[in-house]
Motif scaffolding. Structure first.
Motif, PDB file in Angstrom:
ATOM      1  N   HIS A   1       3.398   1.826  -6.715  1.00 35.24           N
ATOM      2  CA  HIS A   1       2.435   2.029  -5.629  1.00 35.24           C
ATOM      3  C   HIS A   1       2.891   3.277  -4.883  1.00 35.24           C
ATOM      4  CE1 HIS A   1       0.450   1.580  -1.785  1.00 35.24           C
ATOM      5  NE2 HIS A   1      -0.133   0.433  -2.119  1.00 35.24           N
ATOM      6  N   TRP A   2       2.166   4.386  -5.051  1.00 36.05           N
ATOM      7  CA  TRP A   2       2.642   5.659  -4.511  1.00 36.05           C
ATOM      8  C   TRP A   2       2.559   5.745  -2.990  1.00 36.05           C
ATOM      9  CZ3 TRP A   2       5.721   9.028  -6.695  1.00 36.05           C
ATOM     10  CH2 TRP A   2       5.889   8.931  -8.081  1.00 36.05           C
ATOM     11  N   GLY A   3       1.737   4.923  -2.374  1.00 36.51           N
ATOM     12  CA  GLY A   3       1.748   4.873  -0.911  1.00 36.51           C
ATOM     13  C   GLY A   3       3.078   4.348  -0.405  1.00 36.51           C
ATOM     14  N   LEU A   4       3.577   3.279  -1.018  1.00 35.30           N
ATOM     15  CA  LEU A   4       4.872   2.716  -0.631  1.00 35.30           C
ATOM     16  C   LEU A   4       6.013   3.647  -0.989  1.00 35.30           C
ATOM     17  CD1 LEU A   4       4.497  -1.033  -1.711  1.00 35.30           C
ATOM     18  CD2 LEU A   4       3.875   0.045   0.448  1.00 35.30           C
ATOM     19  N   ILE A   5       5.937   4.240  -2.164  1.00 38.02           N
ATOM     20  CA  ILE A   5       7.010   5.138  -2.606  1.00 38.02           C
ATOM     21  C   ILE A   5       7.164   6.310  -1.649  1.00 38.02           C
ATOM     22  CG2 ILE A   5       7.667   6.785  -4.409  1.00 38.02           C
ATOM     23  CD1 ILE A   5       6.452   4.802  -6.443  1.00 38.02           C
ATOM     24  N   ARG A   6       6.043   6.905  -1.250  1.00 37.41           N
ATOM     25  CA  ARG A   6       6.099   8.098  -0.401  1.00 37.41           C
ATOM     26  C   ARG A   6       6.475   7.767   1.041  1.00 37.41           C
ATOM     27  NH1 ARG A   6       0.936   9.667  -3.503  1.00 37.41           N
ATOM     28  NH2 ARG A   6       1.730  11.090  -5.103  1.00 37.41           N
ATOM     29  N   GLU A   7       6.058   6.591   1.520  1.00 34.95           N
ATOM     30  CA  GLU A   7       6.304   6.265   2.927  1.00 34.95           C
ATOM     31  C   GLU A   7       7.524   5.384   3.141  1.00 34.95           C
ATOM     32  OE1 GLU A   7       3.059   4.997   5.271  1.00 34.95           O
ATOM     33  OE2 GLU A   7       1.631   6.420   4.403  1.00 34.95           O
ATOM     34  N   THR A   8       7.990   4.722   2.078  1.00 32.67           N
ATOM     35  CA  THR A   8       9.133   3.816   2.235  1.00 32.67           C
ATOM     36  C   THR A   8      10.350   4.367   1.500  1.00 32.67           C
ATOM     37  OG1 THR A   8       7.564   1.972   2.347  1.00 32.67           O
ATOM     38  CG2 THR A   8       9.880   1.409   2.056  1.00 32.67           C
ATOM     39  N   ASN A   9      10.363   4.227   0.183  1.00 35.33           N
ATOM     40  CA  ASN A   9      11.452   4.804  -0.608  1.00 35.33           C
ATOM     41  C   ASN A   9      11.039   4.845  -2.069  1.00 35.33           C
ATOM     42  OD1 ASN A   9      12.369   2.262  -1.995  1.00 35.33           O
ATOM     43  ND2 ASN A   9      12.788   1.662   0.128  1.00 35.33           N
ATOM     44  N   LEU A  10      11.817   5.544  -2.869  1.00 34.59           N
ATOM     45  CA  LEU A  10      11.465   5.777  -4.272  1.00 34.59           C
ATOM     46  C   LEU A  10      11.550   4.526  -5.128  1.00 34.59           C
ATOM     47  CD1 LEU A  10      13.203   9.220  -4.903  1.00 34.59           C
ATOM     48  CD2 LEU A  10      10.749   8.771  -4.732  1.00 34.59           C
ATOM     49  N   ILE A  11      12.296   3.521  -4.678  1.00 35.18           N
ATOM     50  CA  ILE A  11      12.451   2.322  -5.511  1.00 35.18           C
ATOM     51  C   ILE A  11      11.540   1.179  -5.068  1.00 35.18           C
ATOM     52  CG2 ILE A  11      14.837   2.904  -6.098  1.00 35.18           C
ATOM     53  CD1 ILE A  11      15.714   0.738  -4.077  1.00 35.18           C
ATOM     54  N   GLU A  12      10.823   1.344  -3.967  1.00 38.87           N
ATOM     55  CA  GLU A  12       9.958   0.277  -3.473  1.00 38.87           C
ATOM     56  C   GLU A  12       8.823   0.016  -4.452  1.00 38.87           C
ATOM     57  OE1 GLU A  12       8.951  -2.806  -1.366  1.00 38.87           O
ATOM     58  OE2 GLU A  12      10.607  -1.529  -0.766  1.00 38.87           O
ATOM     59  N   ARG A  13       8.599  -1.241  -4.767  1.00 41.12           N
ATOM     60  CA  ARG A  13       7.525  -1.650  -5.662  1.00 41.12           C
ATOM     61  C   ARG A  13       6.638  -2.677  -4.971  1.00 41.12           C
ATOM     62  NH1 ARG A  13       8.881   2.367  -7.409  1.00 41.12           N
ATOM     63  NH2 ARG A  13       9.521   2.936  -9.535  1.00 41.12           N
ATOM     64  N   CYS A  14       5.449  -2.841  -5.507  1.00 43.98           N
ATOM     65  CA  CYS A  14       4.416  -3.661  -4.861  1.00 43.98           C
ATOM     66  C   CYS A  14       4.274  -5.018  -5.551  1.00 43.98           C
ATOM     67  CB  CYS A  14       3.098  -2.896  -4.917  1.00 43.98           C
ATOM     68  SG  CYS A  14       1.670  -3.790  -4.293  1.00 43.98           S
TER      69      CYS A  14
END
Length: 296
Positions: free
Chosen positions: A125-138
């Protein structure tokens, strides 16, 4: 607050409902690709999903379109194990497309006709990756509004109306998928097997119908009384990779465990409270009889 849920809350607050799908695929570019064989190894998949690049003109000409965009909605649902985004769809073909895109990396996966829900974990989920971190998944859930497992109202206790059964089905379906995600949180994995289907259906049926029926579980799963399978049953999803003898034995076991669970719940020997029951069930095993003395 869970990582990522703040993103969903902001997105829901700032996005008009009629723009949900168009907006969401900017962050879930899997939704830009029409499912097809070999999609997950295609240049488009690598470009859009793995690298998070913008869609180009050539790709835009073959972008996925929903049949009923007005029937696409998103909400957040709370559970003791977390808060999860839920996508509701009205059109069955849209449901199949979404599941193939998000759960099966845009591959043209065969999905049993009695399947109308999917819990997904580990989604890019590129919204989470860009705003949270590179390893965050949905993690999210997809639901199609229809009778649960194609069961007719005639087999449902209390003989509900068609509309009542649809509402019960959505409640059952949602709790079922939430239980899969909760199992991942508690057990460390979300397992695609018959035992976890029994666990999830037990919690879902209790939520929707206030009871657990082993026979209704059997019918919804797609098993006959002799543990043979129906052609369109959900059960086939959970038997893949097993040889014929192992398939038969797994089906026999799950029917026995369902009967034991119905008896234990009816006798008040195991808890009905959702989290206590879930913790009890995930400590049981498919090939061993359920016991009433170790749930606590």
């Amino acid at each position: 607050m869970q990582p990522g849920i703040e993103w969903w809350q902001k997105w829901l607050n700032n996005t008009p409902r009629n723009e949900y799908f168009q907006s969401l695929r900017s962050y879930l570019p899997q939704l830009c690709i029409n499912p097809h064989h070999g999609a997950s190894k295609s240049e488009s998949y690598k470009h859009l999903v793995l690298r998070g690049n913008e869609i180009n003109k050539k790709e835009h000409n073959n972008i996925l379109q929903l049949k009923d965009q007005n029937g696409f909605s998103v909400r957040l649902v709370e559970h003791p194990c977390g808060t999860y985004p839920v996508i509701d769809v009205e059109d069955v073909n849209d449901f199949l497309s979404l599941v193939r895109c998000l759960a099966y990396r845009c591959e043209l996966k065969q999905i049993q006709s009695s399947v109308h829900a999917q819990a997904i974990s580990g989604l890019i989920h590129w919204g989470l990756i860009r705003e949270t971190n590179l390893i965050e998944r949905c993690q999210l859930i997809i639901l199609h509004r229809s009778p649960y497992s194609c069961l007719p109202t005639s087999v449902i206790p209390g003989k509900p109306t068609t509309q009542e059964w649809l509402e019960m089905s959505q409640s059952w379906r949602l709790e079922h998928e939430l239980t899969h995600l909760a199992t991942k949180r508690l057990a460390g994995e979300m397992r695609l097997n018959l035992f976890d289907e029994l666990v999830a259906d037990a919690l879902g049926m209790l939520k929707a119908l206030k009871l657990f029926s082993a026979d209704l579980f059997r019918q919804g799963l797609g098993l006959n009384n002799d543990a043979s399978t129906t052609s369109t049953g959900r059960v086939h999803t959970y038997l893949k990779g097993l040889n014929e003898n192992s398939r038969k034995q797994a089906c026999i076991y799950v029917l026995k465990r369902a009967q034991e669970l119905e008896q234990l719940i009816a006798a008040g020997l195991v808890p009905k409270e959702r989290m206590t029951l879930l913790r009890y069930l995930i400590n049981q095993k498919l090939d061993q009889p359920f016991t009433a003395n170790n749930w606590f």
